[in-house]
Design an enzyme around this catalytic site. Structure first.
Site, PDB file in Angstrom:
ATOM      1  N   HIS A  15      -8.023  43.478  27.273  1.00 31.30           N
ATOM      2  CA  HIS A  15      -7.236  43.341  25.953  1.00 31.30           C
ATOM      3  C   HIS A  15      -8.232  43.958  24.741  1.00 31.30           C
ATOM      4  O   HIS A  15      -7.890  44.768  23.961  1.00 31.30           O
ATOM      5  CB  HIS A  15      -7.045  41.958  25.390  1.00 31.30           C
ATOM      6  CG  HIS A  15      -6.021  41.418  26.208  1.00 31.30           C
ATOM      7  ND1 HIS A  15      -5.619  40.148  26.284  1.00 31.30           N
ATOM      8  CD2 HIS A  15      -5.302  41.729  27.145  1.00 31.30           C
ATOM      9  CE1 HIS A  15      -4.547  39.665  27.088  1.00 31.30           C
ATOM     10  NE2 HIS A  15      -4.298  40.786  27.682  1.00 31.30           N
ATOM     11  N   SER A  56      -0.219  44.609  28.824  1.00 31.76           N
ATOM     12  CA  SER A  56      -1.131  44.033  27.984  1.00 31.76           C
ATOM     13  C   SER A  56      -2.451  44.861  27.398  1.00 31.76           C
ATOM     14  O   SER A  56      -2.579  45.000  26.049  1.00 31.76           O
ATOM     15  CB  SER A  56      -1.668  42.594  28.036  1.00 31.76           C
ATOM     16  OG  SER A  56      -2.536  42.578  29.151  1.00 31.76           O
TER      17      SER A  56
END
Length: 205
Positions: A179, A126
Protein backbone atom coordinates in the site's frame (compact mmCIF):
# COMPACT_ATOMS: atom_id res chain seq x y z
CA UNK A 1 -7.10 22.59 -17.87
CA UNK A 2 -10.44 21.36 -16.56
CA UNK A 3 -11.89 18.36 -18.34
CA UNK A 4 -15.42 17.07 -18.75
CA UNK A 5 -16.52 14.18 -16.55
CA UNK A 6 -16.71 11.48 -19.18
CA UNK A 7 -17.40 7.81 -18.54
CA UNK A 8 -14.17 6.29 -17.10
CA UNK A 9 -13.90 3.57 -19.74
CA UNK A 10 -10.51 2.19 -18.66
CA UNK A 11 -11.58 2.05 -15.03
CA UNK A 12 -14.69 0.10 -15.98
CA UNK A 13 -12.57 -2.19 -18.15
CA UNK A 14 -10.15 -2.84 -15.27
CA UNK A 15 -13.05 -3.61 -12.95
CA UNK A 16 -14.52 -5.97 -15.54
CA UNK A 17 -11.21 -7.82 -15.95
CA UNK A 18 -10.81 -8.22 -12.19
CA UNK A 19 -14.34 -9.60 -11.87
CA UNK A 20 -13.84 -12.04 -14.75
CA UNK A 21 -10.53 -13.22 -13.30
CA UNK A 22 -12.20 -13.76 -9.93
CA UNK A 23 -15.00 -15.80 -11.52
CA UNK A 24 -12.44 -17.88 -13.43
CA UNK A 25 -10.46 -18.54 -10.25
CA UNK A 26 -13.58 -19.63 -8.39
CA UNK A 27 -14.59 -21.85 -11.31
CA UNK A 28 -11.21 -23.58 -11.38
CA UNK A 29 -10.56 -23.71 -7.64
CA UNK A 30 -10.82 -21.41 -4.62
CA UNK A 31 -9.59 -17.87 -4.13
CA UNK A 32 -9.07 -18.70 -0.42
CA UNK A 33 -6.55 -21.45 -1.25
CA UNK A 34 -3.03 -19.95 -1.08
CA UNK A 35 -1.41 -22.78 -3.06
CA UNK A 36 -4.01 -22.48 -5.80
CA UNK A 37 -3.60 -18.70 -5.90
CA UNK A 38 0.13 -19.20 -6.39
CA UNK A 39 -0.66 -21.33 -9.44
CA UNK A 40 -2.92 -18.53 -10.68
CA UNK A 41 -0.14 -15.92 -10.42
CA UNK A 42 0.00 -14.51 -6.89
CA UNK A 43 3.22 -12.95 -5.57
CA UNK A 44 5.70 -15.14 -3.71
CA UNK A 45 9.23 -13.96 -2.95
CA UNK A 46 11.07 -17.23 -3.84
CA UNK A 47 9.19 -17.67 -7.11
CA UNK A 48 10.09 -14.16 -8.25
CA UNK A 49 13.61 -13.83 -6.81
CA UNK A 50 14.87 -17.38 -7.28
CA UNK A 51 12.81 -18.66 -10.20
CA UNK A 52 12.56 -15.27 -11.98
CA UNK A 53 8.79 -15.45 -12.49
CA UNK A 54 8.62 -11.69 -12.96
CA UNK A 55 5.20 -11.87 -14.60
CA UNK A 56 3.72 -12.29 -11.10
CA UNK A 57 4.35 -8.59 -10.45
CA UNK A 58 1.54 -7.97 -12.96
CA UNK A 59 -0.76 -10.96 -12.50
CA UNK A 60 -0.98 -10.52 -8.72
CA UNK A 61 -2.99 -7.30 -8.93
CA UNK A 62 -5.75 -8.98 -10.92
CA UNK A 63 -6.27 -11.65 -8.25
CA UNK A 64 -8.17 -11.41 -4.96
CA UNK A 65 -8.53 -13.51 -1.83
CA UNK A 66 -12.29 -13.90 -1.69
CA UNK A 67 -15.37 -11.93 -2.68
CA UNK A 68 -15.11 -9.26 0.04
CA UNK A 69 -11.51 -8.48 -0.96
CA UNK A 70 -12.64 -8.08 -4.57
CA UNK A 71 -15.65 -5.88 -3.78
CA UNK A 72 -13.73 -3.53 -1.47
CA UNK A 73 -10.99 -3.01 -4.03
CA UNK A 74 -13.33 -2.57 -6.99
CA UNK A 75 -15.44 0.03 -5.18
CA UNK A 76 -12.27 1.98 -4.38
CA UNK A 77 -11.10 1.62 -7.98
CA UNK A 78 -14.41 2.96 -9.32
CA UNK A 79 -14.35 6.01 -7.04
CA UNK A 80 -10.70 6.90 -7.66
CA UNK A 81 -10.78 6.02 -11.34
CA UNK A 82 -13.78 8.29 -11.90
CA UNK A 83 -11.89 11.11 -10.19
CA UNK A 84 -8.57 10.66 -12.02
CA UNK A 85 -8.92 8.99 -15.44
CA UNK A 86 -10.30 12.00 -17.30
CA UNK A 87 -7.81 14.37 -15.69
CA UNK A 88 -4.70 12.39 -16.67
CA UNK A 89 -5.97 10.89 -19.91
CA UNK A 90 -6.32 7.19 -20.74
CA UNK A 91 -2.71 6.35 -21.58
CA UNK A 92 -1.14 8.14 -18.62
CA UNK A 93 -3.81 6.71 -16.33
CA UNK A 94 -3.08 3.15 -17.46
CA UNK A 95 0.69 3.66 -17.14
CA UNK A 96 0.24 5.03 -13.63
CA UNK A 97 -2.01 2.13 -12.61
CA UNK A 98 0.35 -0.56 -13.88
CA UNK A 99 3.52 1.08 -12.54
CA UNK A 100 1.88 1.48 -9.13
CA UNK A 101 0.76 -2.15 -9.08
CA UNK A 102 4.11 -3.53 -10.25
CA UNK A 103 6.24 -1.44 -7.89
CA UNK A 104 3.85 -2.03 -4.99
CA UNK A 105 4.49 -5.74 -5.48
CA UNK A 106 8.23 -5.09 -5.58
CA UNK A 107 8.03 -3.02 -2.37
CA UNK A 108 6.19 -5.88 -0.67
CA UNK A 109 8.91 -8.34 -1.69
CA UNK A 110 11.72 -6.08 -0.47
CA UNK A 111 9.96 -5.52 2.85
CA UNK A 112 9.22 -9.20 3.45
CA UNK A 113 12.76 -10.28 2.60
CA UNK A 114 14.71 -7.54 4.38
CA UNK A 115 12.48 -6.67 7.37
CA UNK A 116 10.20 -9.53 8.38
CA UNK A 117 12.36 -12.30 6.84
CA UNK A 118 9.49 -14.51 5.80
CA UNK A 119 7.89 -15.71 2.60
CA UNK A 120 4.33 -14.65 1.94
CA UNK A 121 1.64 -15.17 -0.68
CA UNK A 122 -0.01 -11.90 -1.65
CA UNK A 123 -2.32 -10.58 -4.31
CA UNK A 124 -4.88 -7.86 -4.88
CA UNK A 125 -5.33 -4.58 -6.72
CA UNK A 126 -4.86 -2.46 -3.59
CA UNK A 127 -1.23 -1.55 -4.39
CA UNK A 128 -2.29 -0.15 -7.76
CA UNK A 129 -5.32 1.51 -6.16
CA UNK A 130 -3.12 3.17 -3.55
CA UNK A 131 -1.16 4.48 -6.54
CA UNK A 132 -4.36 6.22 -7.63
CA UNK A 133 -4.73 7.51 -4.07
CA UNK A 134 -1.27 9.06 -4.28
CA UNK A 135 -2.04 10.49 -7.71
CA UNK A 136 -5.23 12.10 -6.41
CA UNK A 137 -3.27 13.72 -3.57
CA UNK A 138 -0.81 15.10 -6.13
CA UNK A 139 -3.67 16.53 -8.21
CA UNK A 140 -5.33 18.06 -5.16
CA UNK A 141 -2.09 19.74 -4.06
CA UNK A 142 -1.37 21.10 -7.53
CA UNK A 143 -4.95 22.23 -8.01
CA UNK A 144 -4.95 23.96 -4.65
CA UNK A 145 -1.78 25.86 -5.55
CA UNK A 146 -3.57 27.39 -8.54
CA UNK A 147 -6.35 28.83 -6.40
CA UNK A 148 -6.36 32.27 -4.83
CA UNK A 149 -7.86 30.88 -1.64
CA UNK A 150 -6.62 27.62 -0.11
CA UNK A 151 -9.20 24.94 0.73
CA UNK A 152 -9.22 22.18 3.34
CA UNK A 153 -9.29 19.40 0.71
CA UNK A 154 -5.62 18.44 1.07
CA UNK A 155 -5.47 18.16 4.90
CA UNK A 156 -8.80 16.29 4.94
CA UNK A 157 -7.56 13.88 2.30
CA UNK A 158 -4.23 13.43 4.13
CA UNK A 159 -6.17 12.56 7.28
CA UNK A 160 -8.19 9.99 5.34
CA UNK A 161 -5.00 8.44 3.90
CA UNK A 162 -3.34 8.35 7.32
CA UNK A 163 -6.34 6.62 8.89
CA UNK A 164 -6.50 4.14 6.02
CA UNK A 165 -2.82 3.22 6.35
CA UNK A 166 -3.09 3.00 10.14
CA UNK A 167 -6.10 0.70 9.84
CA UNK A 168 -4.16 -1.49 7.44
CA UNK A 169 -1.18 -1.66 9.79
CA UNK A 170 -3.41 -3.12 12.53
CA UNK A 171 -4.35 -6.13 10.40
CA UNK A 172 -1.49 -8.63 9.88
CA UNK A 173 -3.22 -10.07 6.81
CA UNK A 174 -2.98 -6.72 4.95
CA UNK A 175 0.14 -6.00 2.90
CA UNK A 176 0.80 -2.47 4.12
CA UNK A 177 4.23 -2.36 2.43
CA UNK A 178 2.48 -2.72 -0.94
CA UNK A 179 0.00 0.00 0.00
CA UNK A 180 2.72 2.47 0.97
CA UNK A 181 4.84 1.55 -2.05
CA UNK A 182 1.91 1.99 -4.42
CA UNK A 183 0.96 5.32 -2.82
CA UNK A 184 4.48 6.77 -3.16
CA UNK A 185 4.82 5.55 -6.75
CA UNK A 186 1.43 6.97 -7.71
CA UNK A 187 2.23 10.38 -6.25
CA UNK A 188 5.67 10.60 -7.90
CA UNK A 189 4.54 9.27 -11.28
CA UNK A 190 1.56 11.65 -11.36
CA UNK A 191 3.83 14.58 -10.47
CA UNK A 192 6.25 13.66 -13.27
CA UNK A 193 3.43 13.21 -15.78
CA UNK A 194 1.79 16.53 -15.02
CA UNK A 195 5.10 18.39 -15.09
CA UNK A 196 6.23 16.76 -18.35
CA UNK A 197 2.94 17.67 -20.01
CA UNK A 198 2.94 21.05 -18.23
CA UNK A 199 -0.68 20.48 -17.27
CA UNK A 200 -2.37 23.36 -15.54
CA UNK A 201 -4.28 21.40 -12.94
CA UNK A 202 -7.48 22.95 -11.63
CA UNK A 203 -8.78 19.68 -10.24
CA UNK A 204 -11.73 19.86 -7.85
CA UNK A 205 -12.97 16.97 -5.74
Amino acid sequence: MEKENKLPVLTLLLVGINVLVYLYVEWKGSSYDADFMLRMGAVSEPLIIEQHEIYRLVTHFFLHFGFEHLVNNMLSLLVLGYAIENVLGSIRYLILYFLSGILAGAASIVYNISIVHENTVSCGASGAIYGLTGALLCLLIMGNRNRRRRTTEVPRYLLFIGLSLYSGSQDPTIDNAAHIGGFVVGFVVCLIMTRMKRMEVTYES
